[in-house]
Structure formats: C-alpha cells, structure tokens
Write an enzyme that holds these catalytic residues in place. Structure first.
Site, PDB file in Angstrom:
ATOM      1  CG  LEU A 138      -1.951  -1.094   1.319  1.00  0.00           C
ATOM      2  CD1 LEU A 138      -2.643  -1.063   2.658  1.00  0.00           C
ATOM      3  CD2 LEU A 138      -2.964  -0.942   0.197  1.00  0.00           C
ATOM      4  CG  ASP A 149       6.868  11.487   9.757  1.00  0.00           C
ATOM      5  OD1 ASP A 149       7.128  12.496   9.091  1.00  0.00           O
ATOM      6  OD2 ASP A 149       6.953  10.342   9.302  1.00  0.00           O
ATOM      7  CE  LYS A 185       4.305   2.137   8.723  1.00  0.00           C
ATOM      8  NZ  LYS A 185       3.870   3.436   8.792  1.00  0.00           N
TER       9      LYS A 185
END
Ligand SMILES: *[C@@H]1O[C@H](CO)[C@@H](O)[C@H](O)[C@H]1NC(C)=O
Ligand SMILES: *[C@@H]1O[C@H](CO)[C@@H](O)[C@H](O)[C@H]1NC(C)=O
Ligand SMILES: *[C@@H]1O[C@H](CO)[C@@H](O)[C@H](O)[C@H]1NC(C)=O
Ligand SMILES: *[C@@H]1O[C@H](CO)[C@@H](O)[C@H](O)[C@H]1NC(C)=O
Ligand SMILES: *[C@@H]1O[C@H](CO)[C@@H](O)[C@H](O)[C@H]1NC(C)=O
Ligand SMILES: *[C@@H]1O[C@H](CO)[C@@H](O)[C@H](O)[C@H]1NC(C)=O
Ligand SMILES: *[C@@H]1O[C@H](CO)[C@@H](O)[C@H](O)[C@H]1NC(C)=O
Length: 815
Positions: free
Chosen positions: A498, A616, A520
């Site tokens: 992805l 982030d 992830k």
C-alpha cells in the site's frame, strides 16, 4: 512513556544537527557533472534525500542512502524511479550521516570517515577534472583531457544494468547470506561462472552448461557479456555474438538489471516498473535446489525446495556433524557416515574428481585427509570427489547420483556407524526423544484444555454475547498478538504493497473473518521484544475517532509488525495533490478532514495518559476512511526508535517541508513542532498544492510565503485551491488560512496549542490576524503570543479556554 526522556532524546538529536554547520544551509543538487572543490554528506543534502548529483535525464542519482540501520550510509548510484541501487562505493563499510564525499581541488575523489579514507576511486594517480553521471547510470571520472580515468561500470558490485559491459577481470559479488556465504560471478576461461565463496570457491552454474541459452555461433570463447533488452548477450573477443540468454518474454528497451542476490540466484528486474519491483520468473540457476545453500549445510533439498535433515544426522544437535572446522577435529576421533546413496551436489558438474578409485579407496582417502569433510562417489565411473566445506545436498532428481559420506565427530552422537546405515544405533535415542516429545505435547494439550475451559467459564460469567473475545482483549488493553505466519497468510505473503513510510512498508491484508488490515513491517527497529510490547500496548490502548486503530502486532524473531485497521480511501496526499480533476475533495470535506486531524493530534498531545508527540505529521500520515473521516496514523512510532538508531533521520528524509525550524536549531522538540507540521498540512489542504512546488513561477513556488503575502493583501481567493468554488460568506476559509499561518510561525511560542486550533477552526474562539512570518513578528506581537500560547488565562484575544468552551468542544474521548 517517559516524556521528558523522549524530549531529551529529541533535543540531543537536534543539538547534533546544530553541530553540523551545513545542516542548516541548503546545498544545491547538481545535474550531469560536478567540478573539483565539491564536498557533501548525507546531512548536507538532506533536502534531496542525500542525493547530490542527478543524471541529465533524471533517471539516476549519485548520493547517500541509508542501510537497514538508518544511521549508516552508503555512497551509491541509485535508479530514482525504482529506488534500486545499481552501484555502491562502500557497501562493506558504511559511513555516518556527517561523513563526506570529497572531490578535492587537486582532483582526488574519496569518501572519508573521521579523516580516514573509506573508499577512493583508483585512477592510477591521474587527477580527475570532472565527475559525470551519465544517462546510462554510469558514474564516470574524467581526466584533464576529457578521457575516462575511472568508471563505475568497470567496478560493478552485485548489479549489472543494460549496456554495462561485463568482461574478464570483473567480478560481481553478492551480499553475504545469513550464514555469511557470498556468491560471485566471473568470466573465466571463455565461460561465465557462478560460484559459492567458500575458502576454495565451488562453482554451481555456468552459461556454457545452461541449456536455456540460444546459440548463435558454436565453439567460441566468451570474453564479454552485456544485458540488452530482454536478453543477456555473450560475445567473443571479436565482438561476435555467441549466445543469448533470454530472461523475459517482452522484448522492449526497458531498464533491466541482473542482480546477484544473497540467496545465490541471479534475478532480473525491470526498473521501469517503479517502486514495486518483482523479479522476472526466469532465474539463474533454474533449479532452486541447484544453489549452494537453499537449506542448511548437510541438509537435503528436494524438488519443491523442501529441506530434510539426513537420517544419519537427525539424532545430533541441529543436524550438525560436530566438526567445527576441518582439521581442527583431527585429534578427536571421527567417523565417515553415509547420508544417502542417491544424492547430488551442486558443484559436482563443475569440478574435476580428486581421484578415480573404488568406494573403499575413496573413503580411505577422505579418512586420511583431515581437510576432507564430505565425499561423493560415483560407482559407475569410479569418480571420487572430496570437499573441505559443503552446502546443502540435492535429492537426486535429474542427473547422476552419488554415494555420499560425511565426516562426523564420533562422540557427537550415537549414530556413527561407519558401515553406512546410521539408523540402527541411533534407534534407542530416537525412541527416547519421541517418547519425551509426546509426553510434553500431551502435557501441553492438557494445560491448554484446562486454560480454555477456565477462560470460557470466565467469559460466560462476564457476558453472553459474541463480543467476548474483544471484551477480554480490551480488558487487558493489549492489541491482538499475531504470529508472523498469520500476517504472512493475511497479506498473501506481503504481495499488495500500500505504501512505504519512514518506518517500513505497508501491505494490505485480510483476516480469515474478513476484517481488512494494513500491515506495517517495521524496519530497523532495534528493540527487544519486551520494550516493543510495552510501546505497542501504549499505542494499542489509544482509541480515538480520529486516530487509526492498532488491531494487533507481531514480535517474532527479528520481525516487528503492526496491524492497523484498513482505511479504504488511502492517505490524504493522494486526494489533495490530484492532478486530474476527476474527483476532487470539496471544501466541506477538506474542512472536516482538517478539523478531524486537529482533533486527533490534540488528543495525542493533551488527553492521553502519556503525552505523545507525533513527530511526522504530513499528508501521507493522514488516512481517510470510507466516510471521508480523517484519521492520524503512525503515532507513537517515534518512541520505538532507539537513541543509537535514531530513526528520526529516516523520518527527516524527504519530510523536511513539514519540519519545524527547531529541528534544525537547538531548541527542544515539543508538541509545538507537531503544530508547525499541522499548519503546513492545513495550508496544503486549503491550497490543494504542495507547499513547495518548483513547477510554479518563482514567486508562487513557496506557497507559505505566498499565503502570508496574499493574506496581508486580503486576497483569500488567491490562496484557496483555484479548482474550488469560493463562497465569500463562508468564514471558515479565511479562518482556516489564519489558523494555518499561526501554526507555521517560526517562533514556537507563537504557535497555538492543538486544542486551541480545534476551537478556532470550529469558530468557538476568534482568530486574530497572524503576524507575517518574520522574526519581526514575534517582536511586534509579544503580548499576544503569550496569551495565545499559554492558553490565555488573562485578557488576551484568545481567552477562550474557559470550562464552558472546553465542554462545548469536548474532544471525543476513548471509545
Ligand atoms: C548533460 O547535458 C549537458 C547539456 O546538454 C551536456 O553538455 C553534458 O555533456 C551532458 N552530460 C552527460 C553526462 O550526459
Ligand atoms: C594533464 O595531466 C597531465 C598528467 O596527468 C599533466 O602532465 C598535464 O600538464 C595536465 N594538463 C593540463 C592542461 O592540466
Ligand atoms: C588523455 O591523456 C591520457 C594520458 O594521460 C592519454 O592516454 C589519452 O590518449 C589522452 N586522451 C586524449 C583524448 O587526448
Ligand atoms: C564473514 O566472512 C568474512 C570473510 O569471508 C569475514 O571477514 C567475516 O568476519 C565473517 N563474518 C562473520 C559474522 O562470520
Ligand atoms: C530499442 O532502442 C533502439 C535505439 O535506441 C532502437 O533501434 C530499437 O528499435 C529499440 N527496440 C525496441 C524493441 O523498442
Ligand atoms: C591436536 O594434537 C596436536 C598434536 O598432535 C596438538 O599440538 C594440538 O594442540 C591438538 N589440538 C587440539 C585442539 O587438541
Ligand atoms: C584432501 O582433501 C581436499 C578436500 O578436502 C582435497 O582438495 C585434497 O586434494 C585432498 N588431498 C589429498 C592428498 O588427497
């Protein structure tokens, strides 16, 4: 989470940044060539992902890229479209982010670490007058009369690219395998040979013996090989084409590379396929078992790449012979045991036999030769092969088969019958082991059944609904623990990627019950299982409408994975930077995404048990669900970094546009740094463009400056995405712009807290006119900055933090 410790850590990183003077100066990337007097480090080119020289066609770049360990860097030539490294200067000795590549005035080219030379181009003493990166990906050093004095194409690492000539004297070497074996490819004696890097190399493939090649001219000697379109072409000394090895069906001028992997295969990749590279199905060698170590040494590889420990060793620990290295065991007594009468070995087709004799003679010569640890004997021909090191064996599929004996330490186990069938003496041990294993299994089953019964009773007593499992999980506050296998299955072996973030790649997955996941795979997270679980339990316990929910995790061996809820509409960047006008987010949706993101962040900053600084914030980390609700992802991950590995650098790379100035100066990083990044994000949502867009005219290329200017002149329309309809009556447009401009103040004390941002966006609190973003701003508005940043308990313009306001905007709490 120890917040102050985290701050200290971030502070020390920013201090580190300050210590590097070039960090704050923008260095300019060159195109085509560099002249003498150049120097650069990964840090000084952080704005360009560490890359300092582009080829004219922008397909390739020379620069620094980090290894698995993000604090260590390699000087590489990289193909930009695919991020594939095609050449590296220092792959066995990485450098740090401040170590410099130097092209001195006197024409020397080197990579230095602490004043020492890590790598230098061997130009035979000739001075270099220019460095060129050619459109082919060849890095060329030119002498003073424009002749080539050195080129990367003549010093390949593990990759060959189209039009790169591979000639006698060059060597392709793979990265080391998990057992520290390397593979190498060379042109020797008119053939191209692939060997395993044992002390005495053992060949396992040659083009001459590969029957997949097409023959143009028989009997020649290969001196040059080069990739061309979909085939590897082999030429003799007169450039006559002898053979072709066709590795792909599609004959096109694609950017093919051949890579010698640390699995022993040469694989072919088409770099034009971009980031999701998959090798062409044709590999060298063709048989997976024909490689040196598809299995452990001494194990037998059968057709489908299945590994079996030979019965003669199965009673020994780890299926090993007990001999650590040949000849060392000469004092202990050794035996020769038979591991099979019909085995194969990858090197046998390529090396001459040690002698021609009978089986007893062959065994005797191995017994009397301490360096021999394995022998292969072919009774039909009498050929006897002795080896001082071995990889795995092949079950005899095709080709000739051999009697195989290996040397074992006599006292290393009891299956040491030198007469051959090692099973008879091993029998009692095997029985004991089997019985013991069975007993343990039965014991475990009993315990498991008891545990389940108790758990069931507990569940039933708590609830009768089908949600019991979830209830128990939320009771423990832990996300589900998955095995690596579970996630491998769920993601179909990580087949659908992805995206790629600072912490690793994200793959699509489906659980057996149909729940969709985004998995992830964290890379380079250097944490023990316990610390990882502790962080995961914190991340997993944070539930909020505007935060992506962590469903589970996996910590197994070196694998660290996080499984998040799946967001059908992907990340925000795909929506706001859309080039085509097919489907565009309208103002209503954009505004609600902006508010949602602010709420998620405010929750992290102020309402969690532990304050979490995201570090982030960027459009890639704001995900959109089916209903276009914004959810912040990747929070809490900065804490997974260890000080040594300081993953912040990964995060920094390519994210600079969203980073607050204190990342560069020595101010401590705080939640106000997130506010800055949020402001940058908000501007992009409003403008529907990147904050820095070199494609625009110079005046417009830096969007924040443009926004400040237009706001001064009251030209709101100029700031709002021109594709959107502008309703002048809609106060929210100018409110959002003003909020964004407050958030991106250089002075962190001027930036509002996230809670205040939410209040201002929702119209619960007036938004004063922002100062222009110069240092002057903070001097002009000293009183205001105090009130807006401290939460304004006094009579400042933002005195809206009263309880009444708070309850009105009560941020959605844990669900
Ligand atoms: C890059 O382009 C410039 C200008 O066209 C040309 O002079 C130079 O030779 C080119 N460099 C390379 C390496 O191709
Ligand atoms: C070029 O280099 C050679 C030796 O490397 C030197 O003798 C010569 O003077 C140089 N020419 C120029 C124009 O610098
Ligand atoms: C450049 O100089 C090298 C030796 O320094 C010489 O071998 C080469 O022929 C020269 N090339 C040209 C184009 O003059
Ligand atoms: C791996 O092999 C190289 C040389 O072949 C050696 O220098 C190095 O120490 C080895 N590393 C390990 C971890 O065994
Ligand atoms: C590949 O490119 C060359 C010239 O660059 C051209 O002559 C050739 O026809 C091309 N081949 C294909 C299959 O496109
Ligand atoms: C093996 O024996 C030799 C003499 O026969 C001796 O010098 C050596 O130290 C011994 N090695 C070991 C590992 O015992
Ligand atoms: C001893 O064994 C090695 C392989 O382990 C072989 O290369 C060598 O030729 C053998 N020496 C003798 C004298 O047979």
């Amino acid at each position: 989470m120890d917040h102050s410790g985290f701050l200290l850590f971030l502070g020390s990183i920013s201090l580190f940044l300050l210590l590097l003077p070039e960090a704050s100066r923008a260095s300019l990337q060159s195109t085509g060539r560099i002249d003498p007097g150049f120097q650069g480090s990964s840090m000084s080119f952080i704005d360009h992902d560490g890359l300092f020289l582009l080829s004219n066609n922008s397909n390739f770049a020379l620069g620094f890229t980090n290894t698995q360990d993000v604090t260590l860097f390699l000087l590489v030539v990289v193909h930009l479209g695919s991020s594939q490294v095609i050449w590296s200067a220092n792959r066995r000795s990485p450098v740090s982010n401040s170590d410099k590549f130097i092209f001195s005035e006197d024409g020397k080219v080197s990579l230095q670490r602490n004043g020492g030379v890590v790598w230098t181009a061997d130009t035979g003493g000739r001075a270099v007058s220019a460095i060129e990166l050619q459109d082919s990906g060849n890095l060329v050093l030119l002498g003073n009369n424009s002749s080539v004095v050195w080129q990367s194409f003549s010093h390949p690492t593990d990759t060959l690219i189209v039009n790169q000539d591979f000639v006698e004297g060059m060597k392709l070497v793979s990265d080391p395998s998990p057992t520290n074996l390397t593979y190498s490819l060379e042109i020797k004696s008119g053939d191209m040979i692939l060997s395993a890097g044992f002390k005495i190399p053992q060949p396992y493939w040659s083009i001459q013996k590969d029957n997949r090649k097409t023959i143009n001219k028989d009997g020649g000697k290969v001196t040059l090989a080069s990739l061309d379109a979909n085939s590897w072409k082999f030429f003799d000394a007169n450039k006559v084409l002898l053979w072709q090895f066709i590795f792909s069906d599609t004959n096109s001028n694609a950017t093919w590379v051949a890579v010698l992997g640390n699995d022993g295969f040469i694989s072919f990749y088409n770099l034009d396929n971009g980031q999701s590279l998959a090798p062409s199905p044709t590999k060298i060698p063709s048989d997976p078992c024909g490689r040196p170590e598809p299995c452990d040494a001494y194990s037998i590889c059968s057709d489908n790449n299945r590994c079996v420990c030979p019965s003669a060793l199965s009673a020994r620990p780890n299926c090993k012979t007990g001999i650590v290295s040949a000849c060392d065991a000469s004092n202990g007594s050794t035996d020769l045991v038979n591991v099979g009468h019909q085995l194969g070995y990858f090197a046998l087709g390529f090396v001459p036999p040690s002698s021609k004799t009978d089986l007893e003679g062959c065994k005797a010569s191995c017994r009397n030769n301490c360096s021999c640890i394995a022998l292969f004997f072919q009774s039909s021909s009498g050929k006897c092969f002795l080896f001082p090191e071995v990889g795995s064996f092949q079950s005899s599929g095709a080709g000739s088969s051999f009697d195989t004996y290996i040397k074992v330490l006599s006292n290393g186990g009891s299956s040491t019958d030198s007469a051959g069938d090692g099973n008879s003496k091993g029998f009692p041990v095997v029985v004991i082991i089997v019985v013991a294993t069975l007993l343990v299994i039965i014991g475990l089953c009993y315990l498991a059944v008891r545990y389940y019964k108790r758990k069931k009773t507990l569940q039933e007593s708590l609830h009768d609904s089908s949600e019991d499992d979830n209830f128990l999980e939320s009771l423990s506050g832990m996300p589900v623990r998955f095995s690596y296998k579970d996630l491998q299955t769920a993601t179909n072996n990580f087949s659908v990627k992805l995206g790629q973030g600072g912490f690793g790649s994200v793959y699509q997955g489906v659980l057996p019950d149909g729940t969709r996941l985004a998995v992830k795979k964290l890379e380079g997270i250097g944490q023990g299982k316990k610390e990882f679980r502790a962080e995961v339990s914190i991340i997993g316990s944070i539930h909020h409408h505007h935060l992506v929910r962590l469903k589970g995790f996996c910590a197994e061996g070196t694998h660290r994975l996080l499984a998040y809820e799946f967001m059908a509409n992907g990340s925000l960047d795909k929506w706001i930077f859309k080039k085509d006008n097919e489907f565009m987010l309208d103002w209503e949706t954009r505004f609600s995404i902006a508010v949602g993101t602010a709420k998620g962040l405010a929750y992290l900053h102020e309402d969690c048990d532990v304050k979490i600084i995201h570090c982030d914030i960027k459009p890639e980390n704001v995900l959109i669900d089916d209903n276009f609700i914004a959810k912040v992802s990747d929070f809490g991950l900065a804490k997974l970094m260890t000080r040594e590995q300081s993953h912040v650098f990964t995060t920094l790379r390519g994210t600079r546009g969203y980073l607050a100035p204190e990342w560069i100066t020595n101010y401590a990083i705080s939640e106000k740094s997130d506010v800055y990044s949020y402001g940058m994000l908000l501007l992009e949502i409003i403008g529907g463009r990147k904050n820095y867009d070199p494609a625009e005219t110079s005046e417009k290329s830096h969007f924040p400056s443009l926004a400040f200017k237009m706001m001064e002149e009251g030209k709101v329309r100029e700031i709002l995405d021109s594709k959107l309809k502008y309703d002048e009556a809609d106060e929210r447009v100018s409110t959002a712009i003003k909020v964004a401009l407050w958030c991106i103040q250089d002075d962190m004390y001027l930036r509002p807290a996230m809670t205040k941002v939410v209040q201002m966006l929702e119209g619960l609190c007036p938004v004063p006119h922002p100062p222009t973003s110069s240092p002057l701003g903070s001097r002009l508005f000293p009183s205001f900055f105090k009130s807006i940043s401290e939460g304004g308990t006094s009579s400042g313009p933002s005195d809206c933090n009263s309880d009444a306001f708070l309850s009105a905007v009560r941020l959605s709490g844990p669900r």
